[in-house]
Design an enzyme around this catalytic site. Sequence first.
Site, PDB file in Angstrom:
ATOM      1  N   HIS A  64      -5.008   7.462   6.977  1.00  0.00           N
ATOM      2  CA  HIS A  64      -4.922   6.467   5.905  1.00  0.00           C
ATOM      3  C   HIS A  64      -3.977   6.954   4.806  1.00  0.00           C
ATOM      4  O   HIS A  64      -4.389   7.569   3.831  1.00  0.00           O
ATOM      5  CB  HIS A  64      -6.320   6.231   5.334  1.00  0.00           C
ATOM      6  N   LEU A  67       2.829   5.155   2.333  1.00  0.00           N
ATOM      7  CA  LEU A  67       4.141   5.762   2.126  1.00  0.00           C
ATOM      8  C   LEU A  67       5.118   4.836   1.416  1.00  0.00           C
ATOM      9  O   LEU A  67       6.230   5.241   1.097  1.00  0.00           O
ATOM     10  CB  LEU A  67       4.725   6.244   3.459  1.00  0.00           C
ATOM     11  N   ASN A  98       0.648  -2.260   4.140  1.00  0.00           N
ATOM     12  CA  ASN A  98       0.885  -3.082   2.947  1.00  0.00           C
ATOM     13  C   ASN A  98       2.174  -2.680   2.226  1.00  0.00           C
ATOM     14  O   ASN A  98       2.184  -2.293   1.066  1.00  0.00           O
ATOM     15  CB  ASN A  98      -0.313  -3.049   1.995  1.00  0.00           C
ATOM     16  N   HIS A 185     -10.771  -2.672   5.804  1.00  0.00           N
ATOM     17  CA  HIS A 185     -11.008  -2.474   4.372  1.00  0.00           C
ATOM     18  C   HIS A 185     -12.212  -3.356   4.025  1.00  0.00           C
ATOM     19  O   HIS A 185     -12.068  -4.566   3.883  1.00  0.00           O
ATOM     20  CB  HIS A 185      -9.760  -2.886   3.587  1.00  0.00           C
ATOM     21  N   ASP A 311      -6.262   8.235   1.797  1.00  0.00           N
ATOM     22  CA  ASP A 311      -5.907   7.003   1.086  1.00  0.00           C
ATOM     23  C   ASP A 311      -4.882   7.313  -0.001  1.00  0.00           C
ATOM     24  O   ASP A 311      -4.919   6.764  -1.105  1.00  0.00           O
ATOM     25  CB  ASP A 311      -7.134   6.310   0.491  1.00  0.00           C
TER      26      ASP A 311
END
Length: 442
Positions: A64, A67, A98, A185, A311
């Site tokens: 997770h 970048l 995303n 999510h 994350d």
Amino acid sequence: MSARTSANTPVLIKGALLYGEGEPVDVLVADGEIRQIGTDPVVVDAEIIDAQGQILLPGFVDLHTHLREPGREDTETIETGSAAAALGGYTAVFAMANTNPVADSVVVTDHVWRRGREVGLVDVYPVGAVTVGLAGKQLAEMGTMAAGLGAVRMFSDDGHCVYDPLIMRRALEYANSLGVLIAQHAEEPRLTEGAIAHEGPTAARLGLAGWPRAAEESIVARDALLARDAGARVHICHASTAGTVELVKWAKSQGIAITAEVTPHHLLLDDSRLETYDAVNKVNPPLREASDAAALRQALAEGIIDCVATDHAPHAEQDKCCEFAAARPGMLGLETALSIIVRTMVEPGLLDWRGVARVMSERPAAIVGLDDHGRPLEVGEPANLTLVDPKASWTVRGSELASISNNTPFEAMTFPARVTATLLRGRVTARDGKALGNRAEA
């Protein structure tokens, strides 16, 4: 600027403790694999790494990571994020979808794969979006992305929940037929509209709109049942509540193919950090109460929560240095992850170093089916390795981290243990605080 170590140069790691156990041994790495383990290996013209008293582990795998490329290269790029990953001991990371444009097509996922290979610091695996534009309305072309150059093996709308149960059911069914993983999510959006902090006494006192535990837990329960009926696997991103722990435990007891990850910040921090209204502490899901963090630590130790995932979420200064409600959620995580696991899990005796290898390397690699990461430290195995100095102590300075952004909640905090070297297929990609890329030091 010095060039990276050649892929053909043998590396001799002298005096390392495998998994922190037993007597020190020398480990010879050549042609991308572990060639010899012993006290007197035969080697000529090798790069020497003096590892006296240091611990050798399989390279870490992060399921997770954000970048930001393409689209927000002002906050992070595949190159700078890969440098942060290598410095943190990672040899493989999964780049979330995303981006801008969203990674909902093979064009974008293949681009991410190519850039990761060009940089060459870690294996960058693109995560494909479950739905077109992360909008939750129409399934993306999962089959095309899975068959592309990047061979996408995990799909997620992270940052958004696949909230429509019918869309989620179809996604799980397709994933089952393709042999890929859906990572959710877990956030029921109708329960979190306008929410910016954990719903509890702290948020109420500070006047911050609350994000209830039920918003996460209701989706975890729903998706466990959908995965059961579809005969598919589902992975829960960034578990944050004690209730999620109980739901995952129950689902596993029923034979449901569910896995879950926890972030370092949810293991260490709690919502008492919000007292200052500093938006560096704003994250999604939000920092919960101390009792939730304690439950997550115990669940990770027991294997209910499978693995650690950072994350890692870089943000520009203007997106964090603003009113709490307007700030973007997320914080850096790649370079601090190991130290936080040592602080929260190793020092209290919840995990030993083999346990660290399990939750940071072996289990995440197994969850996504990586054959050459998270492997045992044995002769003939791929040389994706991390060397850790357990006696080191360091102070976090956001400006000194490899990421373009510096939104770390751990600024000025001192932590134990630090990665001293990372090897990707036998090539040194980070050593002594410097990342060694294809062209020059990152």
